[in-house]
Design a protein around this motif. Structure first.
Motif, PDB file in Angstrom:
ATOM      1  N   ILE A   7       8.186  45.292 -11.284  1.00  0.00           N
ATOM      2  CA  ILE A   7       6.408  46.030 -11.531  1.00  0.00           C
ATOM      3  C   ILE A   7       7.134  48.108 -12.076  1.00  0.00           C
ATOM      4  CG2 ILE A   7       4.251  47.666 -10.404  1.00  0.00           C
ATOM      5  CD1 ILE A   7       4.424  44.507  -8.254  1.00  0.00           C
ATOM      6  N   VAL A   8       7.565  48.071 -11.460  1.00  0.00           N
ATOM      7  CA  VAL A   8       7.619  49.954 -12.236  1.00  0.00           C
ATOM      8  C   VAL A   8       7.874  50.053 -13.657  1.00  0.00           C
ATOM      9  CG1 VAL A   8       8.828  52.358 -12.106  1.00  0.00           C
ATOM     10  CG2 VAL A   8       8.139  50.542 -10.564  1.00  0.00           C
ATOM     11  N   ILE A   9       9.149  49.336 -14.093  1.00  0.00           N
ATOM     12  CA  ILE A   9       9.694  48.564 -15.343  1.00  0.00           C
ATOM     13  C   ILE A   9       8.106  48.151 -15.849  1.00  0.00           C
ATOM     14  CG2 ILE A   9      11.323  47.268 -16.506  1.00  0.00           C
ATOM     15  CD1 ILE A   9      13.498  47.412 -14.624  1.00  0.00           C
ATOM     16  N   GLY A  10       7.392  47.389 -16.023  1.00  0.00           N
ATOM     17  CA  GLY A  10       6.846  46.719 -16.209  1.00  0.00           C
ATOM     18  C   GLY A  10       5.310  47.703 -16.890  1.00  0.00           C
ATOM     19  N   ALA A  11       5.527  48.328 -15.732  1.00  0.00           N
ATOM     20  CA  ALA A  11       4.451  49.710 -16.194  1.00  0.00           C
ATOM     21  C   ALA A  11       4.578  50.974 -17.024  1.00  0.00           C
ATOM     22  CB  ALA A  11       3.723  50.193 -14.648  1.00  0.00           C
ATOM     23  N   ALA A  12       6.072  51.230 -16.802  1.00  0.00           N
ATOM     24  CA  ALA A  12       6.552  51.752 -17.598  1.00  0.00           C
ATOM     25  C   ALA A  12       6.551  51.629 -19.842  1.00  0.00           C
ATOM     26  CB  ALA A  12       8.251  52.013 -17.259  1.00  0.00           C
ATOM     27  N   ILE A  13       6.682  50.104 -19.562  1.00  0.00           N
ATOM     28  CA  ILE A  13       7.664  49.351 -20.736  1.00  0.00           C
ATOM     29  C   ILE A  13       5.873  50.365 -21.600  1.00  0.00           C
ATOM     30  CG2 ILE A  13       7.180  47.550 -22.045  1.00  0.00           C
ATOM     31  CD1 ILE A  13       9.446  46.946 -20.366  1.00  0.00           C
ATOM     32  N   THR A  14       4.140  49.005 -20.767  1.00  0.00           N
ATOM     33  CA  THR A  14       3.124  49.372 -20.967  1.00  0.00           C
ATOM     34  C   THR A  14       2.228  50.761 -21.356  1.00  0.00           C
ATOM     35  OG1 THR A  14       2.324  47.573 -19.826  1.00  0.00           O
ATOM     36  CG2 THR A  14       0.464  48.399 -20.138  1.00  0.00           C
ATOM     37  N   ILE A  15       2.799  51.851 -20.076  1.00  0.00           N
ATOM     38  CA  ILE A  15       2.830  53.008 -21.281  1.00  0.00           C
ATOM     39  C   ILE A  15       3.549  53.209 -22.445  1.00  0.00           C
ATOM     40  CG2 ILE A  15       2.664  55.451 -19.825  1.00  0.00           C
ATOM     41  CD1 ILE A  15       2.224  54.701 -17.434  1.00  0.00           C
ATOM     42  N   LEU A  16       4.140  53.145 -22.507  1.00  0.00           N
ATOM     43  CA  LEU A  16       5.066  53.735 -23.985  1.00  0.00           C
ATOM     44  C   LEU A  16       4.149  53.211 -24.866  1.00  0.00           C
ATOM     45  CD1 LEU A  16       8.498  53.194 -22.786  1.00  0.00           C
ATOM     46  CD2 LEU A  16       7.534  55.527 -22.880  1.00  0.00           C
ATOM     47  N   VAL A  17       3.749  51.401 -24.630  1.00  0.00           N
ATOM     48  CA  VAL A  17       3.345  50.586 -25.890  1.00  0.00           C
ATOM     49  C   VAL A  17       1.523  51.150 -25.579  1.00  0.00           C
ATOM     50  CG1 VAL A  17       5.069  49.462 -26.649  1.00  0.00           C
ATOM     51  CG2 VAL A  17       3.322  48.442 -25.306  1.00  0.00           C
ATOM     52  N   GLN A  18       1.054  51.701 -24.314  1.00  0.00           N
ATOM     53  CA  GLN A  18      -0.072  51.290 -24.323  1.00  0.00           C
ATOM     54  C   GLN A  18      -0.623  50.260 -24.855  1.00  0.00           C
ATOM     55  OE1 GLN A  18      -2.404  54.821 -23.986  1.00  0.00           O
ATOM     56  NE2 GLN A  18      -0.331  54.884 -22.789  1.00  0.00           N
ATOM     57  N   SER A  19      -0.435  49.311 -24.068  1.00  0.00           N
ATOM     58  CA  SER A  19      -0.935  48.347 -24.899  1.00  0.00           C
ATOM     59  C   SER A  19      -0.211  46.529 -23.771  1.00  0.00           C
ATOM     60  CB  SER A  19      -0.830  47.743 -26.040  1.00  0.00           C
ATOM     61  OG  SER A  19      -1.524  46.050 -26.291  1.00  0.00           O
ATOM     62  N   SER A  20      -1.323  46.487 -22.972  1.00  0.00           N
ATOM     63  CA  SER A  20      -0.973  45.517 -21.920  1.00  0.00           C
ATOM     64  C   SER A  20      -1.291  44.501 -22.412  1.00  0.00           C
ATOM     65  CB  SER A  20      -1.434  45.655 -20.718  1.00  0.00           C
ATOM     66  OG  SER A  20      -2.848  45.200 -20.871  1.00  0.00           O
ATOM     67  N   SER A  21      -1.300  44.020 -23.792  1.00  0.00           N
ATOM     68  CA  SER A  21      -1.162  42.515 -24.200  1.00  0.00           C
ATOM     69  C   SER A  21      -0.120  42.515 -24.494  1.00  0.00           C
ATOM     70  CB  SER A  21      -2.542  42.919 -25.475  1.00  0.00           C
ATOM     71  OG  SER A  21      -4.005  42.612 -24.659  1.00  0.00           O
ATOM     72  N   ILE A  22      -0.291  43.265 -25.409  1.00  0.00           N
ATOM     73  CA  ILE A  22       1.687  43.197 -25.851  1.00  0.00           C
ATOM     74  C   ILE A  22       2.433  43.001 -24.042  1.00  0.00           C
ATOM     75  CG2 ILE A  22       3.541  44.095 -27.938  1.00  0.00           C
ATOM     76  CD1 ILE A  22       1.513  46.044 -28.744  1.00  0.00           C
ATOM     77  N   THR A  23       2.387  43.853 -23.701  1.00  0.00           N
ATOM     78  CA  THR A  23       3.344  42.916 -23.141  1.00  0.00           C
ATOM     79  C   THR A  23       3.812  42.366 -22.532  1.00  0.00           C
ATOM     80  OG1 THR A  23       2.957  45.389 -22.194  1.00  0.00           O
ATOM     81  CG2 THR A  23       4.718  44.296 -20.806  1.00  0.00           C
ATOM     82  N   THR A  24       2.531  41.694 -21.884  1.00  0.00           N
ATOM     83  CA  THR A  24       2.195  39.974 -21.546  1.00  0.00           C
ATOM     84  C   THR A  24       2.279  39.224 -22.724  1.00  0.00           C
ATOM     85  OG1 THR A  24       0.583  40.425 -22.152  1.00  0.00           O
ATOM     86  CG2 THR A  24       0.673  40.704 -20.251  1.00  0.00           C
ATOM     87  N   SER A  25       2.242  39.319 -24.133  1.00  0.00           N
ATOM     88  CA  SER A  25       2.427  38.465 -24.809  1.00  0.00           C
ATOM     89  C   SER A  25       3.793  38.373 -25.165  1.00  0.00           C
ATOM     90  CB  SER A  25       1.873  39.434 -26.462  1.00  0.00           C
ATOM     91  OG  SER A  25       0.410  39.369 -26.484  1.00  0.00           O
ATOM     92  N   VAL A  26       5.335  39.107 -24.502  1.00  0.00           N
ATOM     93  CA  VAL A  26       5.916  39.302 -25.095  1.00  0.00           C
ATOM     94  C   VAL A  26       6.555  38.393 -23.894  1.00  0.00           C
ATOM     95  CG1 VAL A  26       8.549  40.392 -25.187  1.00  0.00           C
ATOM     96  CG2 VAL A  26       5.781  41.274 -26.132  1.00  0.00           C
ATOM     97  N   LEU A  27       6.162  39.051 -22.347  1.00  0.00           N
ATOM     98  CA  LEU A  27       7.110  38.275 -21.523  1.00  0.00           C
ATOM     99  C   LEU A  27       6.508  36.671 -21.295  1.00  0.00           C
ATOM    100  CD1 LEU A  27       6.143  41.566 -18.930  1.00  0.00           C
ATOM    101  CD2 LEU A  27       8.835  40.731 -19.888  1.00  0.00           C
ATOM    102  N   THR A  28       5.168  36.305 -21.459  1.00  0.00           N
ATOM    103  CA  THR A  28       5.056  35.376 -21.235  1.00  0.00           C
ATOM    104  C   THR A  28       6.014  34.004 -21.636  1.00  0.00           C
ATOM    105  OG1 THR A  28       2.504  35.164 -21.317  1.00  0.00           O
ATOM    106  CG2 THR A  28       2.661  33.278 -21.442  1.00  0.00           C
ATOM    107  N   PRO A  29       6.198  33.882 -23.300  1.00  0.00           N
ATOM    108  CA  PRO A  29       6.970  33.734 -24.327  1.00  0.00           C
ATOM    109  C   PRO A  29       8.261  33.264 -23.906  1.00  0.00           C
ATOM    110  CG  PRO A  29       5.999  34.725 -25.247  1.00  0.00           C
ATOM    111  CD  PRO A  29       5.305  35.141 -24.162  1.00  0.00           C
ATOM    112  N   PHE A  30       8.906  34.170 -22.949  1.00  0.00           N
ATOM    113  CA  PHE A  30      10.019  34.573 -21.831  1.00  0.00           C
ATOM    114  C   PHE A  30      10.082  33.184 -20.812  1.00  0.00           C
ATOM    115  CE2 PHE A  30      11.514  38.846 -23.636  1.00  0.00           C
ATOM    116  CZ  PHE A  30      12.228  38.537 -24.434  1.00  0.00           C
ATOM    117  N   VAL A  31       8.806  33.869 -20.334  1.00  0.00           N
ATOM    118  CA  VAL A  31       8.800  32.050 -19.127  1.00  0.00           C
ATOM    119  C   VAL A  31       8.681  30.936 -19.210  1.00  0.00           C
ATOM    120  CG1 VAL A  31       7.829  31.549 -16.842  1.00  0.00           C
ATOM    121  CG2 VAL A  31       7.343  34.404 -17.527  1.00  0.00           C
ATOM    122  N   GLY A  32       8.298  30.488 -20.828  1.00  0.00           N
ATOM    123  CA  GLY A  32       8.360  29.175 -21.025  1.00  0.00           C
ATOM    124  C   GLY A  32       9.173  29.172 -21.332  1.00  0.00           C
TER     125      GLY A  32
END
Length: 246
Positions: free
Chosen positions: A215-240
């Protein structure tokens, strides 16, 4: 809450493989529940205690004044290009919500002074205290407006009515969905090619961490790119692709 829709759409980019689609959709659902539960817990706490207000107020530098906005790096890159295609007039929904106008008809027809399509002649606001009038001293824009920097977008039209702007918005919506689907398919394709063999196992080990640390790593990445959509758009294909396990 908006990213709850985004990651579900992203998971559809793996519809070419049933197993990948199932994993990606499951990952998107986990994220949706996390978002909903976070809002269900934190929102009442904020209403009762205003802890987020006090926390962010303490973090705010003295150099920042009221009403100032900070734009993330992604928005600074994308906004000028998007503004040349379509720019929504946010004043419309504000005026309707506050009861300033009854409906969108008050903004039509679109009027640009002397027929010149730029911000000064079309979108500059009248100073009613100085007795300025629409059509004489300033123009009038509808659902689509102009930008001070980039000017009027491609879908802006002098003399347009509500029907014209609605069609322009619909066309842009269809085009954006088409581009989104193409980009998602391209993203999945690139990930499939780039995460073959050893790299998949390396990323799996790197992401197989404690939940709180994740959670801390995900929050840090989201803060850096200032977009939660970008973070989830990358992580969702990783899960798939099975790189990140649920």
């Amino acid at each position: 809450i908006g990213t709850s829709i985004t990651n579900t759409i992203v998971s559809m980019g793996q519809m070419g493989d049933g197993a990948q689609l199932e994993r990606a959709f499951a990952g998107a659902t986990v994220h949706d529940l996390f978002n909903l539960l976070s809002v269900a817990i934190l929102f009442p706490l904020e209403v009762i205690s205003h802890y987020l207000y006090h926390l962010t107020n303490a973090m705010l530098p003295d150099s920042v004044g009221d009403g100032e906005k900070w734009e993330g790096p992604i928005k600074k890159i994308v906004s000028p290009f998007a503004g040349r295609v379509l720019k929504a007039n946010k004043d419309v929904i504000k005026d309707i919500a506050t009861g300033k106008v009854e409906n969108c008809d008050a903004y039509y027809p679109v009027l640009c002074l002397d027929g010149i399509e730029d911000y000064k002649h079309c979108a500059s606001k009248c100073d009613k205290d100085a007795g300025e009038e629409v059509g004489v001293d300033c123009g009038r824009v509808g659902l689509i407006t102009c930008d001070k920097t980039t000017g009027c977008p491609a879908f802006f039209q002098n003399g347009a009515n509500l029907h014209d702007d609605s069609i322009s918005g619909g066309v842009c919506l269809v085009l954006s969905l088409f581009l989104l689907i193409v980009c998602l398919m391209g993203l999945v394709n690139v990930l499939q090619r780039g995460l073959a063999g050893m790299s998949t196992r390396i990323i799996y080990k790197a992401t197989n961490v404690n939940g709180l640390i994740g959670i801390v790593i995900g929050a840090a990445i989201t803060i850096l790119v200032q977009s939660s959509s970008i973070t989830t758009s990358v992580l969702t294909p990783f899960v798939g692709l099975g790189v990140i396990q649920l």
